[in-house]
Motif scaffolding. Sequence first.
Motif, PDB file in Angstrom:
ATOM      1  N   LYS A  21       0.845  -1.193   0.000  1.00 25.32           N
ATOM      2  CA  LYS A  21       0.000   0.000   0.000  1.00 25.32           C
ATOM      3  C   LYS A  21       0.887   1.252   0.000  1.00 25.32           C
ATOM      4  O   LYS A  21       2.009   1.241   0.537  1.00 25.32           O
ATOM      5  CB  LYS A  21      -0.902   0.018   1.245  1.00 25.32           C
ATOM      6  N   ILE A  22       0.381   2.295  -0.574  1.00 31.36           N
ATOM      7  CA  ILE A  22       1.093   3.573  -0.563  1.00 31.36           C
ATOM      8  C   ILE A  22       1.141   4.102   0.866  1.00 31.36           C
ATOM      9  O   ILE A  22       0.145   4.049   1.591  1.00 31.36           O
ATOM     10  CB  ILE A  22       0.390   4.576  -1.495  1.00 31.36           C
ATOM     11  N   GLN A  23       2.323   4.584   1.266  1.00 35.07           N
ATOM     12  CA  GLN A  23       2.524   5.069   2.623  1.00 35.07           C
ATOM     13  C   GLN A  23       3.033   6.512   2.593  1.00 35.07           C
ATOM     14  O   GLN A  23       3.457   7.028   1.551  1.00 35.07           O
ATOM     15  CB  GLN A  23       3.545   4.192   3.362  1.00 35.07           C
ATOM     16  N   THR A  24       3.011   7.146   3.757  1.00 39.37           N
ATOM     17  CA  THR A  24       3.575   8.492   3.852  1.00 39.37           C
ATOM     18  C   THR A  24       5.056   8.439   3.497  1.00 39.37           C
ATOM     19  O   THR A  24       5.737   7.440   3.747  1.00 39.37           O
ATOM     20  CB  THR A  24       3.407   9.071   5.270  1.00 39.37           C
ATOM     21  N   ASN A  25       5.525   9.497   2.879  1.00 37.98           N
ATOM     22  CA  ASN A  25       6.909   9.662   2.420  1.00 37.98           C
ATOM     23  C   ASN A  25       7.241   8.848   1.176  1.00 37.98           C
ATOM     24  O   ASN A  25       8.384   8.899   0.709  1.00 37.98           O
ATOM     25  CB  ASN A  25       7.923   9.330   3.529  1.00 37.98           C
ATOM     26  N   ASP A  26       6.276   8.112   0.632  1.00 34.10           N
ATOM     27  CA  ASP A  26       6.511   7.475  -0.658  1.00 34.10           C
ATOM     28  C   ASP A  26       6.633   8.554  -1.726  1.00 34.10           C
ATOM     29  O   ASP A  26       5.999   9.613  -1.645  1.00 34.10           O
ATOM     30  CB  ASP A  26       5.376   6.516  -1.023  1.00 34.10           C
ATOM     31  N   ILE A  27       7.440   8.274  -2.735  1.00 34.30           N
ATOM     32  CA  ILE A  27       7.623   9.206  -3.851  1.00 34.30           C
ATOM     33  C   ILE A  27       7.049   8.552  -5.099  1.00 34.30           C
ATOM     34  O   ILE A  27       7.466   7.458  -5.489  1.00 34.30           O
ATOM     35  CB  ILE A  27       9.114   9.551  -4.048  1.00 34.30           C
ATOM     36  N   THR A  88      -3.588   0.730  -2.844  1.00 28.90           N
ATOM     37  CA  THR A  88      -2.598   0.096  -3.708  1.00 28.90           C
ATOM     38  C   THR A  88      -2.357   1.014  -4.903  1.00 28.90           C
ATOM     39  O   THR A  88      -3.100   1.981  -5.129  1.00 28.90           O
ATOM     40  CB  THR A  88      -3.082  -1.272  -4.219  1.00 28.90           C
ATOM     41  N   ARG A  89      -1.340   0.702  -5.681  1.00 32.41           N
ATOM     42  CA  ARG A  89      -1.052   1.522  -6.861  1.00 32.41           C
ATOM     43  C   ARG A  89      -2.245   1.521  -7.825  1.00 32.41           C
ATOM     44  O   ARG A  89      -2.619   2.564  -8.370  1.00 32.41           O
ATOM     45  CB  ARG A  89       0.197   0.981  -7.556  1.00 32.41           C
ATOM     46  N   ILE A  90      -2.860   0.362  -8.026  1.00 30.49           N
ATOM     47  CA  ILE A  90      -3.999   0.266  -8.946  1.00 30.49           C
ATOM     48  C   ILE A  90      -5.193   1.055  -8.411  1.00 30.49           C
ATOM     49  O   ILE A  90      -5.902   1.748  -9.165  1.00 30.49           O
ATOM     50  CB  ILE A  90      -4.392  -1.208  -9.164  1.00 30.49           C
ATOM     51  N   GLN A  91      -5.436   0.977  -7.102  1.00 31.03           N
ATOM     52  CA  GLN A  91      -6.540   1.743  -6.512  1.00 31.03           C
ATOM     53  C   GLN A  91      -6.310   3.242  -6.648  1.00 31.03           C
ATOM     54  O   GLN A  91      -7.253   4.007  -6.909  1.00 31.03           O
ATOM     55  CB  GLN A  91      -6.697   1.364  -5.035  1.00 31.03           C
ATOM     56  N   ASN A 110      -0.869   6.647 -15.164  1.00 32.71           N
ATOM     57  CA  ASN A 110       0.154   5.669 -14.804  1.00 32.71           C
ATOM     58  C   ASN A 110       0.884   6.167 -13.562  1.00 32.71           C
ATOM     59  O   ASN A 110       1.346   7.308 -13.523  1.00 32.71           O
ATOM     60  CB  ASN A 110       1.153   5.466 -15.944  1.00 32.71           C
ATOM     61  N   ILE A 111       0.947   5.327 -12.538  1.00 27.81           N
ATOM     62  CA  ILE A 111       1.634   5.677 -11.290  1.00 27.81           C
ATOM     63  C   ILE A 111       2.721   4.650 -11.031  1.00 27.81           C
ATOM     64  O   ILE A 111       2.482   3.439 -11.133  1.00 27.81           O
ATOM     65  CB  ILE A 111       0.660   5.700 -10.095  1.00 27.81           C
ATOM     66  N   ASN A 112       3.900   5.136 -10.710  1.00 28.02           N
ATOM     67  CA  ASN A 112       5.009   4.248 -10.342  1.00 28.02           C
ATOM     68  C   ASN A 112       5.674   4.746  -9.066  1.00 28.02           C
ATOM     69  O   ASN A 112       5.768   5.951  -8.835  1.00 28.02           O
ATOM     70  CB  ASN A 112       6.057   4.178 -11.461  1.00 28.02           C
ATOM     71  N   PHE A 113       6.141   3.788  -8.258  1.00 29.96           N
ATOM     72  CA  PHE A 113       6.938   4.140  -7.085  1.00 29.96           C
ATOM     73  C   PHE A 113       8.328   4.567  -7.548  1.00 29.96           C
ATOM     74  O   PHE A 113       8.958   3.891  -8.357  1.00 29.96           O
ATOM     75  CB  PHE A 113       7.087   2.946  -6.145  1.00 29.96           C
ATOM     76  N   ASN A 114       8.800   5.682  -7.008  1.00 23.50           N
ATOM     77  CA  ASN A 114      10.167   6.125  -7.313  1.00 23.50           C
ATOM     78  C   ASN A 114      11.161   5.654  -6.264  1.00 23.50           C
ATOM     79  O   ASN A 114      12.371   5.723  -6.475  1.00 23.50           O
ATOM     80  CB  ASN A 114      10.220   7.654  -7.401  1.00 23.50           C
ATOM     81  N   ASN A 115      10.656   5.229  -5.118  1.00 22.48           N
ATOM     82  CA  ASN A 115      11.563   4.886  -4.011  1.00 22.48           C
ATOM     83  C   ASN A 115      11.203   3.537  -3.404  1.00 22.48           C
ATOM     84  O   ASN A 115      11.303   3.364  -2.192  1.00 22.48           O
ATOM     85  CB  ASN A 115      11.515   5.972  -2.933  1.00 22.48           C
ATOM     86  N   PRO A 133      12.110  -1.484  -9.859  1.00 21.46           N
ATOM     87  CA  PRO A 133      11.198  -0.875 -10.830  1.00 21.46           C
ATOM     88  C   PRO A 133       9.749  -1.311 -10.653  1.00 21.46           C
ATOM     89  O   PRO A 133       8.852  -0.762 -11.273  1.00 21.46           O
ATOM     90  CB  PRO A 133      11.752  -1.358 -12.175  1.00 21.46           C
ATOM     91  N   THR A 134       9.513  -2.321  -9.810  1.00 17.36           N
ATOM     92  CA  THR A 134       8.170  -2.831  -9.589  1.00 17.36           C
ATOM     93  C   THR A 134       7.977  -3.144  -8.115  1.00 17.36           C
ATOM     94  O   THR A 134       8.958  -3.436  -7.404  1.00 17.36           O
ATOM     95  CB  THR A 134       7.911  -4.104 -10.414  1.00 17.36           C
TER      96      THR A 134
END
Length: 231
Positions: A21-27, A88-91, A110-115, A133-134
């Motif tokens: 799941k996306i969290q605080t401080n995620d880029i 989640t990224r898809i949500q 399109n959303i991707n995690f940078n970190n 990358p994933t």
Amino acid sequence: MVYLQPDSTEISTIYEQYIPKIQTNDILTIVVTAADPKVTAPFNPLSTMATSNMTQAVDLALRPTYTVNENGDIVLPMLGKIKVSGLTRIQAIEKLRKELSQYIKDPGVNINFNNFRVSVLGEVARPGSFILPTERVTVLEALGMAGDMTIRGVRQNVLLIREVDGQKTMQRLDLTKQETLNSPYYYLAQNDVIYVEPNKAQINNSKLGANTNIIISIAGLLITVISVLTR
């Protein structure tokens, strides 16, 4: 060294149960697309380094990133604050598509995690941190990126440290047992740390090596003193 030795355990691992799941401080890198590229321009501000002649790959690399703040929000042009933590990224993609629909017909997002980073420490060939990358990565894949465990690593007691909403949890994994595939820690989350502890022989060798160095140093000092006194 045999991993995941077969037994009667029924394998029921489903990645969808453990999607990070996306969290605080995620880029996050976010790119908006549409049939008419002009209408997406306000939502895809390029770096000031951008030029009209740049390749698509470079163009995407210069897209701005968005940091999830302490409240779980990102701030997007025109849309303002959007809460994405816990999704989640898809949500998050579906949520942004819905918000963008008031400005763009059939938008693509399109959303991707940078970190998305995991760290592997201890008795592995190449310890370190790895930016992925994933977000779909398993503990075995992370160990593979680190060159696998050395022969001195304890495969029955691998420690995984995970932080969620500021709370750290620790889980021990036995990679010689097939049941590990059913663990909620089998799929990794961002910022997970894997630690492979050394076996007893390696610990004893380390102690012996340290003691040997001390003994040699003391012996050298005594020999020097004796040489000076007997001249």
